[in-house]
Design a protein around this motif. Structure first.
Motif, PDB file in Angstrom:
ATOM      1  N   ILE A 179      22.103 -38.683  34.664  1.00  0.00           N
ATOM      2  CA  ILE A 179      21.756 -37.252  35.131  1.00  0.00           C
ATOM      3  C   ILE A 179      23.373 -36.294  35.815  1.00  0.00           C
ATOM      4  CG2 ILE A 179      20.756 -36.313  37.468  1.00  0.00           C
ATOM      5  CD1 ILE A 179      18.340 -37.323  35.948  1.00  0.00           C
ATOM      6  N   ALA A 180      24.141 -37.085  36.157  1.00  0.00           N
ATOM      7  CA  ALA A 180      25.395 -36.236  36.707  1.00  0.00           C
ATOM      8  C   ALA A 180      25.818 -35.785  35.635  1.00  0.00           C
ATOM      9  CB  ALA A 180      26.424 -37.468  36.976  1.00  0.00           C
ATOM     10  N   ARG A 181      25.745 -36.364  33.669  1.00  0.00           N
ATOM     11  CA  ARG A 181      26.422 -35.804  32.595  1.00  0.00           C
ATOM     12  C   ARG A 181      25.394 -34.755  32.392  1.00  0.00           C
ATOM     13  NH1 ARG A 181      28.377 -33.545  28.530  1.00  0.00           N
ATOM     14  NH2 ARG A 181      28.530 -34.658  27.131  1.00  0.00           N
ATOM     15  N   LEU A 182      23.751 -34.728  32.471  1.00  0.00           N
ATOM     16  CA  LEU A 182      23.140 -33.785  32.130  1.00  0.00           C
ATOM     17  C   LEU A 182      23.160 -32.477  32.611  1.00  0.00           C
ATOM     18  CD1 LEU A 182      20.179 -33.206  30.422  1.00  0.00           C
ATOM     19  CD2 LEU A 182      19.175 -34.083  33.171  1.00  0.00           C
ATOM     20  N   CYS A 183      24.205 -32.564  34.474  1.00  0.00           N
ATOM     21  CA  CYS A 183      23.653 -31.447  35.316  1.00  0.00           C
ATOM     22  C   CYS A 183      25.055 -30.700  34.515  1.00  0.00           C
ATOM     23  CB  CYS A 183      24.188 -31.976  36.407  1.00  0.00           C
ATOM     24  SG  CYS A 183      22.790 -32.592  36.992  1.00  0.00           S
ATOM     25  N   GLU A 184      25.954 -31.646  33.790  1.00  0.00           N
ATOM     26  CA  GLU A 184      27.280 -30.415  33.331  1.00  0.00           C
ATOM     27  C   GLU A 184      26.974 -30.109  32.297  1.00  0.00           C
ATOM     28  OE1 GLU A 184      29.469 -33.464  31.189  1.00  0.00           O
ATOM     29  OE2 GLU A 184      30.053 -34.913  32.294  1.00  0.00           O
ATOM     30  N   PHE A 185      25.741 -29.664  31.769  1.00  0.00           N
ATOM     31  CA  PHE A 185      24.964 -28.455  30.921  1.00  0.00           C
ATOM     32  C   PHE A 185      24.527 -27.187  31.828  1.00  0.00           C
ATOM     33  CE2 PHE A 185      24.959 -32.073  28.020  1.00  0.00           C
ATOM     34  CZ  PHE A 185      25.337 -31.464  27.112  1.00  0.00           C
ATOM     35  N   GLU A 186      24.403 -26.198  30.895  1.00  0.00           N
ATOM     36  CA  GLU A 186      23.564 -24.882  32.233  1.00  0.00           C
ATOM     37  C   GLU A 186      21.731 -25.145  32.168  1.00  0.00           C
ATOM     38  OE1 GLU A 186      25.260 -22.566  33.780  1.00  0.00           O
ATOM     39  OE2 GLU A 186      27.072 -23.120  33.532  1.00  0.00           O
ATOM     40  N   PRO A 187      21.548 -25.377  33.015  1.00  0.00           N
ATOM     41  CA  PRO A 187      20.156 -25.321  32.851  1.00  0.00           C
ATOM     42  C   PRO A 187      19.317 -24.787  31.814  1.00  0.00           C
ATOM     43  CG  PRO A 187      20.940 -24.648  35.159  1.00  0.00           C
ATOM     44  CD  PRO A 187      21.859 -24.517  34.466  1.00  0.00           C
ATOM     45  N   ALA A 188      20.095 -23.810  31.355  1.00  0.00           N
ATOM     46  CA  ALA A 188      19.469 -22.754  30.340  1.00  0.00           C
ATOM     47  C   ALA A 188      19.256 -23.511  29.435  1.00  0.00           C
ATOM     48  CB  ALA A 188      20.117 -21.746  30.149  1.00  0.00           C
ATOM     49  N   LEU A 189      20.171 -24.435  28.593  1.00  0.00           N
ATOM     50  CA  LEU A 189      20.824 -25.317  27.522  1.00  0.00           C
ATOM     51  C   LEU A 189      19.912 -26.848  27.187  1.00  0.00           C
ATOM     52  CD1 LEU A 189      24.828 -24.618  27.097  1.00  0.00           C
ATOM     53  CD2 LEU A 189      22.672 -23.980  26.221  1.00  0.00           C
ATOM     54  N   ARG A 190      19.757 -27.545  29.285  1.00  0.00           N
ATOM     55  CA  ARG A 190      18.837 -28.577  29.019  1.00  0.00           C
ATOM     56  C   ARG A 190      17.724 -28.661  27.925  1.00  0.00           C
ATOM     57  NH1 ARG A 190      19.253 -28.719  35.135  1.00  0.00           N
ATOM     58  NH2 ARG A 190      21.802 -28.076  35.392  1.00  0.00           N
TER      59      ARG A 190
END
Length: 82
Positions: free
Chosen positions: A35-46
């Motif tokens: 999750i922490a790695r995923l949160c490095e991306f802007e929400p629009a890119l996820r």
């Protein structure tokens, strides 16, 4: 007949009920969730990550089109980052 009913009920009760549960169940079936790695991306890119996983890593065998839509929306709109 009662055993069949109980088995179906047990299976049904374990199905993911929310987009978060769907994300956790489907994505963790193939890999550890970071999750922490995923949160490095802007929400629009996820949401694009879901498509890459389905297209290039075989997740289309685990995640249906409808489920992918729910997961993409969850990652973009509702994921709570630490």
């Amino acid at each position: 007949m009662m055993i069949l009913f109980l088995a179906v009920f047990a299976w049904w009760s374990m199905l993911p009920r929310t987009p978060r549960e769907l994300f956790l169940a489907r994505c963790s079936s193939c890999h550890e969730l970071r999750i922490a790695r995923l949160c490095e991306f802007e929400p629009a890119l996820r949401p694009a990550i879901v498509e890459v996983m389905r297209r290039e890593h075989g997740a289309d065998q685990v995640i249906s089109d409808e489920e992918a839509l729910a997961i993409r929306d969850y990652l973009k709109e509702s994921l709570i980052c630490p």
